[in-house]
Design a protein around this motif. Structure first.
Motif, PDB file in Angstrom:
ATOM      1  N   ALA A 105     113.965  -8.507  87.411  1.00  0.00           N
ATOM      2  CA  ALA A 105     113.376  -8.516  88.536  1.00  0.00           C
ATOM      3  C   ALA A 105     113.250  -7.798  89.888  1.00  0.00           C
ATOM      4  N   PHE A 106     114.069  -6.660  89.348  1.00  0.00           N
ATOM      5  CA  PHE A 106     113.499  -5.609  90.193  1.00  0.00           C
ATOM      6  C   PHE A 106     112.454  -5.010  89.680  1.00  0.00           C
ATOM      7  N   SER A 107     111.990  -4.832  88.102  1.00  0.00           N
ATOM      8  CA  SER A 107     111.078  -4.176  87.594  1.00  0.00           C
ATOM      9  C   SER A 107     109.876  -4.462  88.060  1.00  0.00           C
ATOM     10  N   PHE A 108     109.704  -6.327  88.202  1.00  0.00           N
ATOM     11  CA  PHE A 108     108.741  -7.390  88.140  1.00  0.00           C
ATOM     12  C   PHE A 108     108.271  -6.868  89.544  1.00  0.00           C
ATOM     13  N   TYR A 109     109.270  -6.892  90.420  1.00  0.00           N
ATOM     14  CA  TYR A 109     109.082  -6.357  92.063  1.00  0.00           C
ATOM     15  C   TYR A 109     108.228  -4.681  92.079  1.00  0.00           C
ATOM     16  N   LEU A 110     108.280  -4.100  91.840  1.00  0.00           N
ATOM     17  CA  LEU A 110     108.045  -2.848  91.897  1.00  0.00           C
ATOM     18  C   LEU A 110     106.845  -2.736  91.496  1.00  0.00           C
ATOM     19  N   ILE A 111     106.554  -3.269  90.479  1.00  0.00           N
ATOM     20  CA  ILE A 111     104.900  -2.939  89.382  1.00  0.00           C
ATOM     21  C   ILE A 111     104.033  -3.807  90.154  1.00  0.00           C
ATOM     22  N   SER A 112     104.914  -5.377  91.150  1.00  0.00           N
ATOM     23  CA  SER A 112     104.469  -5.566  91.769  1.00  0.00           C
ATOM     24  C   SER A 112     103.494  -5.288  93.020  1.00  0.00           C
ATOM     25  N   GLN A 113     104.282  -4.672  93.707  1.00  0.00           N
ATOM     26  CA  GLN A 113     104.252  -4.169  95.271  1.00  0.00           C
ATOM     27  C   GLN A 113     103.599  -3.328  94.720  1.00  0.00           C
ATOM     28  N   THR A 114     103.539  -2.409  93.540  1.00  0.00           N
ATOM     29  CA  THR A 114     102.389  -1.006  93.073  1.00  0.00           C
ATOM     30  C   THR A 114     100.991  -1.743  93.062  1.00  0.00           C
ATOM     31  N   VAL A 115     100.765  -2.591  92.489  1.00  0.00           N
ATOM     32  CA  VAL A 115      98.973  -3.057  92.721  1.00  0.00           C
ATOM     33  C   VAL A 115      98.515  -4.287  93.826  1.00  0.00           C
ATOM     34  N   TYR A 116      99.480  -4.516  94.383  1.00  0.00           N
ATOM     35  CA  TYR A 116      99.577  -5.253  95.307  1.00  0.00           C
ATOM     36  C   TYR A 116      99.011  -3.385  96.777  1.00  0.00           C
ATOM     37  N   TYR A 117      99.359  -2.927  96.655  1.00  0.00           N
ATOM     38  CA  TYR A 117      98.456  -1.326  97.334  1.00  0.00           C
ATOM     39  C   TYR A 117      97.436  -1.249  96.627  1.00  0.00           C
ATOM     40  N   ILE A 118      97.603  -0.932  95.659  1.00  0.00           N
ATOM     41  CA  ILE A 118      96.338  -0.651  94.835  1.00  0.00           C
ATOM     42  C   ILE A 118      94.782  -1.563  95.622  1.00  0.00           C
ATOM     43  N   ALA A 119      95.902  -2.248  95.058  1.00  0.00           N
ATOM     44  CA  ALA A 119      94.355  -3.528  95.820  1.00  0.00           C
ATOM     45  C   ALA A 119      94.337  -3.254  97.465  1.00  0.00           C
ATOM     46  N   LEU A 120      95.199  -3.001  98.442  1.00  0.00           N
ATOM     47  CA  LEU A 120      94.769  -2.451  99.596  1.00  0.00           C
ATOM     48  C   LEU A 120      93.614  -1.297  99.521  1.00  0.00           C
ATOM     49  N   LEU A 121      94.126  -0.386  99.260  1.00  0.00           N
ATOM     50  CA  LEU A 121      93.220   0.884  98.971  1.00  0.00           C
ATOM     51  C   LEU A 121      92.335   0.297  98.875  1.00  0.00           C
ATOM     52  N   VAL A 122      91.859   0.267  97.436  1.00  0.00           N
ATOM     53  CA  VAL A 122      90.557  -0.333  96.550  1.00  0.00           C
ATOM     54  C   VAL A 122      89.480  -0.789  98.191  1.00  0.00           C
ATOM     55  N   GLY A 123      90.117  -2.222  98.955  1.00  0.00           N
ATOM     56  CA  GLY A 123      89.578  -2.387  98.900  1.00  0.00           C
ATOM     57  C   GLY A 123      89.142  -2.425 100.893  1.00  0.00           C
ATOM     58  N   PHE A 124      90.200  -1.693 101.006  1.00  0.00           N
ATOM     59  CA  PHE A 124      89.962  -1.309 102.695  1.00  0.00           C
ATOM     60  C   PHE A 124      88.579  -0.009 102.933  1.00  0.00           C
ATOM     61  N   HIS A 125      88.199  -0.669 104.063  1.00  0.00           N
ATOM     62  CA  HIS A 125      87.098  -0.300 104.996  1.00  0.00           C
ATOM     63  C   HIS A 125      87.053   0.842 105.890  1.00  0.00           C
ATOM     64  N   SER A 126      86.752   1.428 105.766  1.00  0.00           N
ATOM     65  CA  SER A 126      86.882   3.046 107.609  1.00  0.00           C
ATOM     66  C   SER A 126      86.051   1.891 108.879  1.00  0.00           C
ATOM     67  N   HIS A 127      86.255   1.603 109.621  1.00  0.00           N
ATOM     68  CA  HIS A 127      85.797   1.340 110.623  1.00  0.00           C
ATOM     69  C   HIS A 127      85.969   2.265 111.759  1.00  0.00           C
ATOM     70  N   LYS A 128      84.795   3.200 111.973  1.00  0.00           N
ATOM     71  CA  LYS A 128      84.306   3.993 112.591  1.00  0.00           C
ATOM     72  C   LYS A 128      84.439   3.768 114.235  1.00  0.00           C
ATOM     73  N   GLU A 129      84.093   2.833 114.480  1.00  0.00           N
ATOM     74  CA  GLU A 129      83.696   1.961 115.616  1.00  0.00           C
ATOM     75  C   GLU A 129      84.533   1.194 116.052  1.00  0.00           C
ATOM     76  N   SER A 130      85.222   1.327 117.072  1.00  0.00           N
ATOM     77  CA  SER A 130      86.380   0.861 117.312  1.00  0.00           C
ATOM     78  C   SER A 130      86.155  -0.347 118.363  1.00  0.00           C
ATOM     79  N   ILE A 131      86.672  -1.994 117.448  1.00  0.00           N
ATOM     80  CA  ILE A 131      86.765  -3.243 118.690  1.00  0.00           C
ATOM     81  C   ILE A 131      87.548  -2.930 120.062  1.00  0.00           C
ATOM     82  N   ILE A 132      88.726  -2.266 120.031  1.00  0.00           N
ATOM     83  CA  ILE A 132      89.311  -2.578 121.052  1.00  0.00           C
ATOM     84  C   ILE A 132      88.419  -2.168 122.446  1.00  0.00           C
TER      85      ILE A 132
END
Length: 473
Positions: A105-132
């Motif tokens: 179960a712990f290994s399943f968590y570790l690998i799943s968490q890694t895949v999750y962060y890979i998806a974040l990095l692949v899909g992340f788009h930096s926004h130079k113009e802030s909307i704040i």
């Protein structure tokens, strides 16, 4: 040809190396002590957040909140045991599976968490113009935001008050057991969700009085938290604070310090609610008494022990699937989609059981268990379910990209609402959120059509009046 930046390439290389290492741990059956598990889980999360930060993803963001919550809910008890942190544990994970299953179960968590962060990095788009603190030029859109909020509040107030009042009565008469034993039909919960969704629309739409709305809702949710039921309130307030300070307003160093102090007080308050709900009755007085009497010496350990119980759901899913529960093969998610239509899923037993897969096991085994999105993935697809974490990551990073872009306010409101459901999904079921979100989107869509029709009618009348004046001339 797809081009990626050097920073993103290095980040993906680190994450893929992490994926290989975690896979080796599982494939070769490397046994880890609870202390090493704890160190590995914490190091993984900190490293992954750092990798995303270097690539431009803010530390305080919806995707990172989800990742940290996944760590807390799936590894909280392991960290507590690994570092020998004192505190109570309602559902000790060691009691529900052998060490070999816990390792898997712990290994399943570790690998799943890694895949999750890979998806974040692949899909992340930096926004130079802030909307704040951006000023939106579409006045009609600003007006519609408040209209959506008001309609949702009107529809959701009575169901929300009904749930809150019966919870307060139950907590006063029988403590948290009186709240936990309450049965609230799904449609009523979905309509009560309109109230929370409406609050987010109002927060975005009330430019001048947003601070009043912010603090009023903060106090109300904290009051309702004293019934002992904290999960949905904590997550809602997390997104509520994030939207107010990081999306609508400009965050400053002073505000960060204030937020840090507020988080410490808030964590103590949440822990006090947990400590107080073990009594015969729960409420604001009991919670404040716990804080006043200094009964929070084991606050961290108690929180880790309680929140980390989602790991139990994951290990039980691994232990009893497919020996006592046949693989779901996606039926849990089909049940979630069909749950949009009230009572439909209950008429299809095979889907009803898959929607809350632990219901297939004896009640004395699964009593008081919460959900786990990882447990649900394993129940449906076994190890292939790890791929589902890529979908989860892609969804969360899409929400972040939208919230940090200059898209219309309505889209931001809807994204913030989905974000609350996604973070709750960490220790929930897919079926829990689909009906609520689908019904909310439907109401917004209907109101939008009415607003468009109203504008077209207004334009026709205005054009007719202009023609009449021209004819008179």
């Amino acid at each position: 040809m797809i081009r990626i930046s050097k920073t993103k390439f290095i980040g993906l290389s680190v994450l893929f190396l992490q994926f290989i290492i975690c896979s080796i741990i599982q494939l070769f059956g490397i046994q880890l002590s609870y202390e090493r598990m704890s160190i590995l889980a914490l190091t993984q999360t900190l490293l992954d957040i750092a990798v995303l930060k270097v690539s431009g993803l803010p530390i305080v963001s919806v995707p990172n909140m989800f990742g940290v919550f996944s760590l807390l809910f799936h590894c909280g008890q392991i960290i507590k045991k690994g570092f020998n942190i004192k505190g109570t544990v309602p559902l000790p994970f060691e009691n529900y599976a052998e060490i070999s299953t816990i390792q898997i179960a712990f290994s399943f968590y570790l690998i799943s968490q890694t895949v999750y962060y890979i998806a974040l990095l692949v899909g992340f788009h930096s926004h130079k113009e802030s909307i704040i603190a951006a000023k939106y030029k579409n006045l009609e859109e600003d007006a519609d935001t408040l209209v959506y909020g008001k309609v949702l509040l009107i529809l959701g107030t009575i169901p929300r008050l009904y749930i809150d009042i019966v919870s307060l009565i139950g907590a006063r008469n029988s403590g948290y057991a009186g709240v936990y034993s309450l049965y609230i039909p799904g449609p009523i919960q979905a309509m009560a969700f309109f109230f929370d969704a409406g609050l987010i629309f109002v927060l975005f739409g009330c430019k001048k009085r947003s601070d009043v709305v912010f603090f009023a809702v903060l106090v109300y949710k904290c009051l309702m938290m004293t019934t002992g039921s904290r999960q949905d309130k904590v997550v809602f307030l997390l997104i509520w604070v994030y939207v107010f300070f990081f999306i609508i307003n400009r965050i400053t160093f002073t505000k960060i310090l204030v937020l840090a102090g507020a988080c410490i007080v808030g964590f103590a308050f949440i822990s006090a609610v947990g400590a107080a709900r073990g009594g015969d009755s729960t409420g604001i007085r009991e919670t404040l008494n716990v804080m006043r009497d200094g009964k929070l010496s084991n606050m961290l350990g108690g929180s880790l022990g309680e929140f980390g119980a989602s790991f139990v759901t994951l290990e039980v899913a691994i232990r009893y699937t497919p020996s006592q529960m046949a693989y779901g093969y996606g039926r849990s998610y089909l049940a979630g989609v069909l749950s949009i239509i009230p009572l439909l899923v209950k008429q299809i037993p095979v889907l009803a059981k898959a929607g809350y897969f632990l219901s297939q096991l004896p009640d004395d085994l699964t009593f008081a268990f919460g959900g786990s999105y990882l447990g649900e993935l394993y129940y449906n697809f076994s190890w292939v379910g790890i791929v589902g974490n890529y979908v989860v990551g892609s969804t969360n990073i899409t929400l972040h990209n939208s919230l940090m872009s200059k898209k219309n306010i309505t889209r931001k409101c809807l994204d913030a609402i989905v974000a609350t459901a996604m973070i709750l999904f960490v220790r929930g079921y897919f079926t829990d959120m689909v009906q609520k979100l689908a019904w909310t989107y439907f109401i917004v869509y209907i109101v939008r059509l009415c607003q468009q029709r109203k504008r077209r009618k207004s334009c026709k009348e205005e054009w007719y009046n202009v023609e009449c004046r021209y004819t008179d001339l």
